[in-house]
Every structure is written in C-alpha cells, then in structure tokens.
Enzyme design. Structure first.
Site, short mmCIF file in Angstrom:
data_model
loop_
_atom_site.label_atom_id
_atom_site.label_comp_id
_atom_site.label_asym_id
_atom_site.label_seq_id
_atom_site.Cartn_x
_atom_site.Cartn_y
_atom_site.Cartn_z
N TYR A 1 134.89 -5.31 49.49
CA TYR A 1 136.15 -4.63 49.17
C TYR A 1 137.25 -5.13 50.12
CZ TYR A 1 134.95 -1.58 45.33
OH TYR A 1 134.63 -1.12 44.08
N PHE A 2 138.07 -6.01 49.57
CA PHE A 2 139.07 -6.65 50.41
C PHE A 2 140.33 -5.79 50.59
CE2 PHE A 2 137.39 -11.20 49.30
CZ PHE A 2 136.21 -10.89 49.95
N ASP A 3 140.28 -4.54 50.06
CA ASP A 3 141.37 -3.63 50.41
C ASP A 3 141.06 -2.94 51.75
OD1 ASP A 3 139.26 -2.32 49.10
OD2 ASP A 3 140.54 -0.71 48.35
N ARG B 1 147.94 -1.11 39.88
CA ARG B 1 148.61 -0.28 40.89
C ARG B 1 149.98 -0.86 41.24
NH1 ARG B 1 143.08 0.87 41.46
NH2 ARG B 1 142.85 3.08 40.96
N TRP C 1 128.89 -1.43 42.77
CA TRP C 1 129.90 -1.32 43.83
C TRP C 1 129.54 -0.27 44.86
CZ3 TRP C 1 133.64 2.76 44.57
CH2 TRP C 1 133.59 3.80 43.61
N TRP D 1 141.67 -4.16 45.35
CA TRP D 1 142.40 -3.00 44.83
C TRP D 1 143.71 -2.92 45.58
CZ3 TRP D 1 140.06 -1.34 40.63
CH2 TRP D 1 138.67 -1.50 40.51
N ASP E 1 133.94 3.71 35.69
CA ASP E 1 133.75 4.31 37.01
C ASP E 1 134.54 5.61 37.14
OD1 ASP E 1 136.09 2.71 36.82
OD2 ASP E 1 136.36 2.82 38.99
N GLU E 2 134.08 6.42 38.06
CA GLU E 2 134.81 7.58 38.57
C GLU E 2 135.38 8.47 37.46
OE1 GLU E 2 136.32 5.80 42.81
OE2 GLU E 2 137.59 5.35 41.10
N ASP F 1 144.97 1.04 34.52
CA ASP F 1 144.47 2.11 35.39
C ASP F 1 145.42 3.30 35.29
OD1 ASP F 1 143.10 3.52 37.57
OD2 ASP F 1 142.25 1.57 38.03
N GLU G 1 146.40 -0.64 45.80
CA GLU G 1 147.23 0.55 46.01
C GLU G 1 148.27 0.29 47.11
OE1 GLU G 1 143.94 0.67 45.57
OE2 GLU G 1 143.31 2.53 44.62
N HIS H 1 140.19 6.80 34.41
CA HIS H 1 141.31 5.94 34.85
C HIS H 1 142.23 5.65 33.68
CE1 HIS H 1 140.10 5.28 39.02
NE2 HIS H 1 138.85 5.14 38.61
#
Ligand code: ACM
Length: 539
Positions: free
Chosen positions: A425-427, A168, A400, A476, A333-334, A197, A478, A269
C-alpha cells in the site's frame, strides 16, 4: 614469478575487471542470469541494427524511437548480415522462459565487443530493450560503452501490476501515460485503473451520462487529515476520461505490453453512481451524494433486476473499451450491509433465493455479475471480501487484508493477486519522520519493507502455489491531489515492487538494490519524477 603465482595474479586482475564491469550493471529489476565479461561494445551513430523478420524490425523501430526521443538520433536498420558493430534482434536459440512457466516473455542479451545479439519474441525484445537502455549512460552524444556480458532473463510472476486510484482525485491523461511509461521501464504488465468510488465516477458511459455529469463532481474535499467532523477545503474537484481518452490510454499501454484492467466498484463504494442514479440504491427519498470525505459509506447498490441491467450496460460499454484485458475488476470490498438489512426488497430476495445472511447477498450479487462478465469472454477480479458468503466460481482474488484470503483462494483453486497492505500500500508513509511527510495515512511502509515482500505465501504447497499469479502496488490517493504528490508516494517503492515481482528470490539483495537504485534516481530526475529520497540503509 613462478607459474602458480602468475596464474593467481592474472585471475585476480581478471576478477577485478569483472568486478568493475558488474559494478556498472544497474538493471532493475535484477535479471535472472547475468554474467559479466571483459570489454565492452561501443554504440555510436554508425552502429547498425540487424533485423530480418517483420517482428525483429518492429523491435528495431522500438529501439530507434527510444534513441530518437532520448538521444536525438536513430540507427540504420538492415536485413543483411554485418561483420562488426551491430545490434541484432533475433528469435530465441535457447529456452528463455525457464522458471517462469509461460512463453514469449523471456529474453537473452549477449553483448560482445563486436556486436550485441538480442534474442526473444516481441514482448521479450521489449523487455530486453528496457534492460539495454539501463546499460547505456544517461547522457551521451556520439558514442556509449555497453559492458560485455550475457543476460538471460524472464519474470518470476505472470502478473506484475500497479494500481492507481483516480476516483479520489482525478489525474490527467498525460500523467496516466507517464505512469504507464514508468511501469513499462520496470517491466510491469498490468495497470489496474481504479475508475469509480464514493468520491468520483471517472469514466464516460454513454448510456448513463449522469454518471459523469453528476458523479464526477464534488464541491469540496475534507481538509487535511481525516477527522469525523467534516471541514471542507472549498475547492471543487471534477474530471473524467472520455471513451476516446480511455481508448488512447489503452492503446498507449498496449504498445508497452501493459494490459489495463478497469475497476468499476460494486456493490459498495457506490456513492457517486447513486448520486447520479438514486433509483439503483435501496433507499427511497435518501440524499445520495458524491462523498467529500474518506472512509466506508453505507450507500450500496440494491440487487434489483433494474440495478443489474444498469451495471451490465455499464460493463458492456467498459468491456468494449478494454479489449486487451482478460479481466474486469468489480471491486467487492468494504460493503456495509446496513441498507440491505433495512430493505424489504432485499429481505424478500433472501427468502426467495435462500440466502442466509447479507454476506450471501453480496455473494449472490458478485456471482450474478460474474456470469455476465464471463458471458462477454472476460474474467472478474474482486477484492478478498468476495470470498465471504461463497466465492464466485471463476473469480480471481485480489488479496489485500494480509495473506489469509490468498491462502483460502489458492487452496480452493482460485487465481490470486497479492496486494497485502503491509507490503504493497503505497499510500502508507515511506519516510521515517512523519512530521516531514505529507498528510496521509499513519501506517509506515519503508522501501526496505516493500523490497522484503515475498508474494508467495509459505502455507501453500507446489500445486496451490501455481494460483498465485503475482502481485501489485496499490496507490489510493485520498491524500494525493496532484501528479507530483502521487509520484512522491510511488517512487522509488515501485522499483522495489518491480524487483519483487520479476526477480528470483535468491537474486534479491537489498544492499545491492540500493546500490543500483542510485543510478535510477538520476534517471527518474531526468524524467522529472518527484520521488521520495530514500533514507540511507539502516536508518
Ligand atoms: C481496499 O483497500 N479497500 C481494497
């Protein structure tokens, strides 16, 4: 003074001495067994290091290089026995790995006023050195007192990881090394490097230069918090790691007993890769682009033979760059299945391979990639979505979305790494007052909650529990453009995660962690780490 009273008085003063000593032992993560004794060892420039074997000498070099970098001197190293004031590296004289179920990682450190004996194998010695430096005062010139006592220590889990997304926002090599160095200080052993990504491809692949020529660049980024209408900030983002830089990072990590696990995302992704090579997507005449905003995108690799050949080539080059990692992370994922649903090729493939829905297409994709990765002597890790449609036979699951995937995977005899959003999740914001925190995810994950994490799901029996290899903090980025912004989100939560993954649950105590943390914040200051200052307990 009668005799009983005298004994009580002596014991009390001994107890208070012990207490004083215990008070200055601030090691994070908390060691398995720690016993304080009265007195201390004085380390000065005249202290000698005793190291008899090549392995012990390497540990001496390690300690000396730390002393040189931090205090400007080194100690004399000898193979000859000494009478006093020495630090001795040696092989274990007792079992040091008990409880951990794996060998070579435990260490013993026995500090008396006369000498310090550090027992273990190489990796154990490194962990001992990390504990040793935490016993030293932050600043000293001529000598330092190290409290007497003994530590016998080994980790609770074999996988103690930190993840960092660099897709990101590209992060410079110097910062990656700083991050790895900090991981090493807190006894982590896996660095999960999220290299690709939708918003950027960040690893040089020589056979496919457009991956970085095109895929590592975007003209701008969504400004501020996510909204469905795009508003650009006008600032171009680019950057990638050359293969030489990757090798340098991997060697740097290896010297600190950290394996670097690369993540190459597939089949979703994939926007940045498909912007470079649109022929590996399912849509013709489609405007593939490096994404400038956040979320989940329909762009997906198409499961054609040409795509598999491309991805195998990419992984072949990648695998060669990461010789110390037993794993290649392939994402998973996703994955939005829209393009697969609309693709005549995929619908035909489903008939041919008897795949009943698009989840099974994903499973087909991952299994095929797993066969390739296994053929190169490596194992795959995938996010827990790879359980859907049938899990690849040897895959390790990174759980996750809570514990559900972990429980299912462990019950079906798959290794698991725990990274549930709620704890790792440290974001997510760590400060109480959202108004005072940087723009980011709205979810709240305070330090105390990270500390309360138990990676072992209660639902597992003893045999199933063995599949839980450990856990990881995920970062993450972003909303983190710079190293300072990353540090602010990661610290001090990473220290709480270190204790979650290393220390025995019965040794955990949040108030005690916070007491010890105070001295670590000063250590982080010295290293110019821009951490979040945690609120007082109870706030
Ligand atoms: C993830 O957070 N999408 C693994």
């Amino acid at each position: 003074m009668n005799r009983v009273f005298a004994i009580i008085a002596v014991s009390l003063s001994f107890a208070s001495l012990c207490f004083t000593q215990t008070n200055v032992i601030n090691i994070i993560p908390k060691p398995m067994n720690l016993m304080s004794k009265v007195g201390s060892f004085t380390m000065s420039r005249q202290t000698t290091i005793v190291a008899r074997t090549a392995r012990d000498r390497r540990s001496a070099v390690e300690l000396n290089s730390w002393l040189r970098a931090n205090h400007g001197f080194t100690l004399k190293v000898t193979g000859r026995p000494q009478n006093k004031n020495y630090i001795e590296f040696a092989s274990p004289t007792q079992a040091l790995d008990h409880g951990s179920g794996f060998t070579g990682v435990g260490y013993g450190m026995f500090v008396s006023p006369n000498h310090i004996r550090i027992e273990g194998y190489e990796r154990g010695h490194l962990y001992a050195i990390q504990s040793f430096v935490q016993l030293l005062p932050l600043e000293f010139k001529e000598w330092a007192e190290i409290p007497a006592g003994s530590i016998v220590d080994s980790p609770r889990f074999p996988y103690r990881g930190m993840h960092l997304d660099v897709a990101r926002h590209f992060q410079p090599v110097e910062f990656i090394k700083k991050f790895i160095d900090l991981m090493s200080q807190y006894k982590f052993n896996y660095f999960h490097w999220h290299l690709t990504d939708d918003q950027g491809w960040r690893i040089e692949i020589k056979k496919y230069p457009r991956l970085t020529e095109v895929g590592s660049k975007r003209p701008e980024t969504h400004l501020g918090a996510y909204t469905t209408t795009f508003k650009g900030d006008g600032i171009p983002v680019e950057g990638f790691y050359t293969q030489e830089q990757v090798k340098d990072v991997v060697a740097y990590a290896k010297a600190r007993y950290i394996a670097v696990v690369p993540e190459i995302e597939m089949p979703g992704h994939a926007s940045a890769a498909l912007a470079a090579y649109p022929e590996f997507g399912c849509k013709e005449n489609y405007n593939y682009k490096v994404q400038m905003t956040w979320g989940i995108f329909p762009e997906v690799f198409c499961p054609t033979d040409a795509t598999f050949k491309f991805l195998e080539d990419v992984l072949d080059e990648t695998i060669k760059l990461f010789p110390d990692s037993p794993y290649i992370h392939i994402g998973g994922d996703e994955v939005l299945k829209i393009h697969w649903k609309e693709s005549a090729f995929v619908q035909e493939l489903m008939k041919r391979e008897k795949l009943k829905d698009e989840h099974e297409v994903q499973s087909y994709f991952i299994r095929r990639m797993e066969r390739f990765v296994n053929s190169r002597g490596k194992k795959i890790i995938g996010w827990d979505e790879i359980l859907e449609g049938g899990v690849a036979p040897n895959a390790t699951i990174m759980s996750w979305r809570g514990n559900k995937g972990a429980i299912e995977a462990a019950k079906s005899k798959h290794d698991v790494i725990m990274t549930p959003t709620d704890y790792s999740y440290f974001d997510y914001r760590q400060g109480i007052d959202a108004a005072k925190e940087p723009v980011g995810q709205s979810a709240f994950l305070p330090l105390e909650k990270v500390y309360s994490f138990d990676p072992m799901p209660k639902e597992l029996n003893e045999t199933e529990a063995k599949y839980i290899l450990g856990g990881q903090g995920n970062v993450w980025i972003e909303y983190m453009k710079t190293p300072a912004a990353v540090e602010y989100m990661v610290f001090p939560r990473m220290l709480a995660m270190a204790e979650v993954l290393w220390s025995q649950p019965e040794n955990k105590d949040y108030a005690d962690f916070r007491r010890r943390l105070a001295s670590h914040l000063v250590r982080l200051d010295k290293q110019d780490v821009k951490y979040h200052n945690p609120e007082p307990i109870g706030q």
